[in-house]
Design a protein around this motif. Structure first.
Motif, mmCIF file in Angstrom:
data_model
loop_
_atom_site.group_PDB
_atom_site.id
_atom_site.type_symbol
_atom_site.label_atom_id
_atom_site.label_comp_id
_atom_site.label_asym_id
_atom_site.label_seq_id
_atom_site.Cartn_x
_atom_site.Cartn_y
_atom_site.Cartn_z
ATOM 1 N N THR A 1 36.224 8.991 59.077
ATOM 2 C CA THR A 1 35.233 7.895 58.861
ATOM 3 C C THR A 1 35.174 6.679 60.087
ATOM 4 N N ALA A 2 35.830 7.175 61.311
ATOM 5 C CA ALA A 2 35.705 6.130 62.347
ATOM 6 C C ALA A 2 34.316 6.196 62.668
ATOM 7 N N GLY A 3 33.943 4.911 63.003
ATOM 8 C CA GLY A 3 32.561 4.331 63.505
ATOM 9 C C GLY A 3 31.650 4.231 62.168
ATOM 10 N N LEU A 4 32.008 4.732 60.927
ATOM 11 C CA LEU A 4 30.954 4.521 59.827
ATOM 12 C C LEU A 4 30.898 2.890 59.655
ATOM 13 N N LYS A 5 29.772 2.565 59.321
ATOM 14 C CA LYS A 5 29.357 1.079 59.389
ATOM 15 C C LYS A 5 28.676 0.830 57.595
ATOM 16 N N ILE A 6 28.985 -0.569 57.408
ATOM 17 C CA ILE A 6 28.439 -0.896 56.167
ATOM 18 C C ILE A 6 26.895 -1.219 56.548
ATOM 19 N N GLY A 7 26.319 -0.586 55.355
ATOM 20 C CA GLY A 7 24.931 -0.545 55.368
ATOM 21 C C GLY A 7 24.107 0.633 55.735
ATOM 22 N N GLU A 8 24.986 1.693 56.292
ATOM 23 C CA GLU A 8 24.667 3.155 56.296
ATOM 24 C C GLU A 8 24.350 3.701 55.079
ATOM 25 N N GLU A 9 23.270 4.521 54.843
ATOM 26 C CA GLU A 9 22.724 5.178 53.589
ATOM 27 C C GLU A 9 23.852 6.366 53.181
ATOM 28 N N VAL A 10 23.717 6.525 51.711
ATOM 29 C CA VAL A 10 24.463 7.574 51.195
ATOM 30 C C VAL A 10 23.526 8.422 50.368
#
Length: 582
Positions: A54-63
């Motif tokens: 999950t490195a680089g994953l940001k808050i606000g990205e969609e699922v």
């Protein structure tokens, strides 16, 4: 609904105020489309574990939801492939993404462009039901893939059957009518990894898994369709023991799950398996092997999924009527993944920090072993052999103790035996098998009427030696009576000449059951002859001085597997030599 990431904690992410996802639903996370699974749902948060980095994953990205559970594609092309923990083929990934595992890599489990020569076994108008075989294709030189009606289709009528020929895995082979609904059937099917595949019924376990390893076959046997654990500390030979079982056991297909092991060790496994020749067929061992590689530096959540992926693949081939052996190396690393994810979920820890549901998860895994009548009408089995890696060889730790509750064969590795180069380093005193009496009829019909009696006497000699060694350590062996000195000499023959085995010797790496029985008989013949000689007042030094004990230690090398008649010569020599002593 707001299906965006609210919080990230390693492989665990949370969404807030959404009702769009179901428990255990497979999802795609973020712009990279990382594969994840819903593991918690309440009125405030939806919790997802991500099976990739999950490195680089940001808050606000969609699922994005998929509407279905975490599943694996099953079909021809699985055998001889190497997968990661979530069933992505690593060899194909290397061609497209390079030597590093790329996040969000959407490579199908089975190559959609590969063609197979298919023989269709049914025709229009035939009635089919779940699990029935409707086509066959040769997957490797050793395995024929039997294409089955998916278990979800209860009964149906064939409305179209393709002619025999060359097809890709997604080509339509049949069309069936199931209660008015037309369903196309291809060479592959999907199945959720956490759901056991259905069978017609389970049948009694009464046949041993023959491995050619004397301590396993004769002292602590595991059943076809049974469960076994191989616990041992670092360097005691867990992986090596599993390699020998994988190479020589009489299972049709091997599923090897490298779960959280060191990367260099897994590399060695992959290289060795690609070079090994199957002794039964002369073909490459990889022609009947599936390898799942989830090393310790790969995402921890995928490690938790890898054993479910492996056992689902095993059940798929079991449903074709094959005998499957699973090597899970190691379930301790899998349990550590559970512990890490549990900690990130802030769950209440149980013993040594493991989650309270550790025993139930272990049970779920081992309970999927079994000997079954499958839906196709054939018989198949899944044998599960799990390595356990207790820190410091402490068998009282939770993973080992809970594993003992769910397995019936316990092959305890001993670091002192391993350091003494006694392999397999299985301790005959702390190991056990609860299958012995289940095999009574098998041994009587296929090995020898006296097998169990001979085995029990050999075990009794080893137990007696253990008791005597306590005395020897205190005051030396000179004070022992002569009959006990004979016990010690015989036990040495059993330990070194029978239980110790050389994987690099052409006759000793695999020993058939018939030879194992002959070896035990001749050892007991010398023991009984020696005891009788003592009753005639023959000196124990004279008996040992005949050199027969040393000769029997070397018989595993001196008597080839194809010359059992040589045991008669050994027996005559024992009778003549010991009988001549006065």
């Amino acid at each position: 609904m707001n299906n965006t990431i609210y919080a990230i904690n390693g492989p665990v992410i949370k969404l807030r105020a959404t009702k769009d996802f179901a428990m255990r639903e497979m999802v795609y996370v973020g712009t990279k489309h990382l594969i994840g699974e819903v593991i918690g749902v309440n009125d405030k948060f939806t919790t997802i574990q991500v099976y990739e980095n999950t490195a680089g994953l940001k808050i606000g990205e969609e699922v994005e939801g998929t509407g279905g559970p975490m599943s694996v594609t099953l079909g021809p092309g699985i055998i001889s492939a190497i997968f990661d923990g979530i069933a992505r083929p690593l060899t194909d990934m290397r061609k497209t993404d390079g030597v590093y595992v790329t996040e969000g890599s959407d490579i199908p489990t089975i190559d959609p462009e590969r063609e197979f020569d298919v023989k269709v076994l049914v025709k229009e108008g035939d009635e089919l039901s779940a699990g029935q075989i409707y086509a066959e294709c040769r997957e490797t030189a050793l395995i024929v893939n039997r294409v089955m009606v998916p278990p979800g289709i209860r009964s149906c009528t064939v409305t179209y059957a393709a002619p025999d020929g060359s097809y890709k895995v997604n080509d339509t082979i049949l069309k069936v009518d199931a209660n008015g609904e037309e369903i196309p059937l291809t060479l592959c099917q999907k199945w959720p990894i956490r759901t056991p595949r259905p069978v017609a019924n389970r049948i009694t376990i009464n046949t041993p898994l023959i491995t050619g390893q004397r301590i396993l076959d004769s002292i602590v046997p595991v059943a076809k369709g049974g469960t076994a654990a191989i616990p041992g500390g670092f360097g005691t030979g867990k992986t090596m023991t599993q390699h020998q079982i994988a190479k020589w056991c009489d299972a049709d297909i091997i599923v090897y799950i490298g779960c959280g092991e060191r990367g260099n060790e897994m590399t060695q496994v992959l290289e060795e398996f690609s070079e090994l020749i199957d002794p039964k067929s002369g073909k490459h061992l990889t022609d009947r092997t599936v390898l799942i590689a989830n090393t310790s530096n790969m995402p921890v959540a995928a490690r938790e999924a890898s054993i479910y992926t492996g056992i689902t693949i095993a059940e798929y081939y079991r449903d074709m009527g094959y005998d499957i052996a699973i090597m899970a190396d190691s379930t301790s690393r899998w349990a550590e993944a559970l512990r890490e994810i549990s900690g990130r979920l802030e769950e209440m820890p149980a013993e040594e920090g493991y989650p309270a549901y550790l025993p139930s998860r272990l049970a779920e895994f081992y309970e999927r072993a079994g000997n079954c009548n499958v839906l196709s009408g054939k018989r198949g089995s899944v044998t599960v052999i799990g390595a356990v890696s207790p820190a410091g060889s402490d068998f009282s730790e939770p993973v080992t103790q809970n594993t003992k509750r769910f397995v019936r064969c316990f092959m305890a590795l001993d670091k002192q035996l391993a350091y003494a180069r006694h392999y397999p380093a299985i301790n005959w005193l702390t190991s056990y098998s609860e299958y012995i009496l289940d095999f009574e009829e098998y041994y009587r019909k296929n090995v020898g009427e006296d097998f169990l009696d001979v085995r029990q006497e050999i075990c009794n000699i080893l137990i007696e030696e253990n008791k005597l060694m306590e005395i020897v350590k205190l005051i030396g062996s000179d004070v022992l009576p002569d009959d006990q000195k004979i016990v010690l000499e015989t036990a040495k023959v059993v330990r070194v000449g029978f239980l110790q085995q050389n994987a690099f010797h052409k006759d000793d790496t695999y020993v058939p059951m018939s030879k194992q029985l002959l070896m035990m008989r001749v050892i007991l013949r010398l023991y009984h002859a020696s005891v009788d000689a003592l009753k005639r007042d023959v000196a124990v030094t004279d008996i040992i001085g005949t050199g027969l004990f040393d000769k029997l230690i070397k018989m595993k090398y001196d008597i080839p597997n194809d010359k059992p008649e040589m045991f008669d010569e050994y027996s005559r020599e024992i009778d003549v030599t010991i009988g001549a002593l006065k």
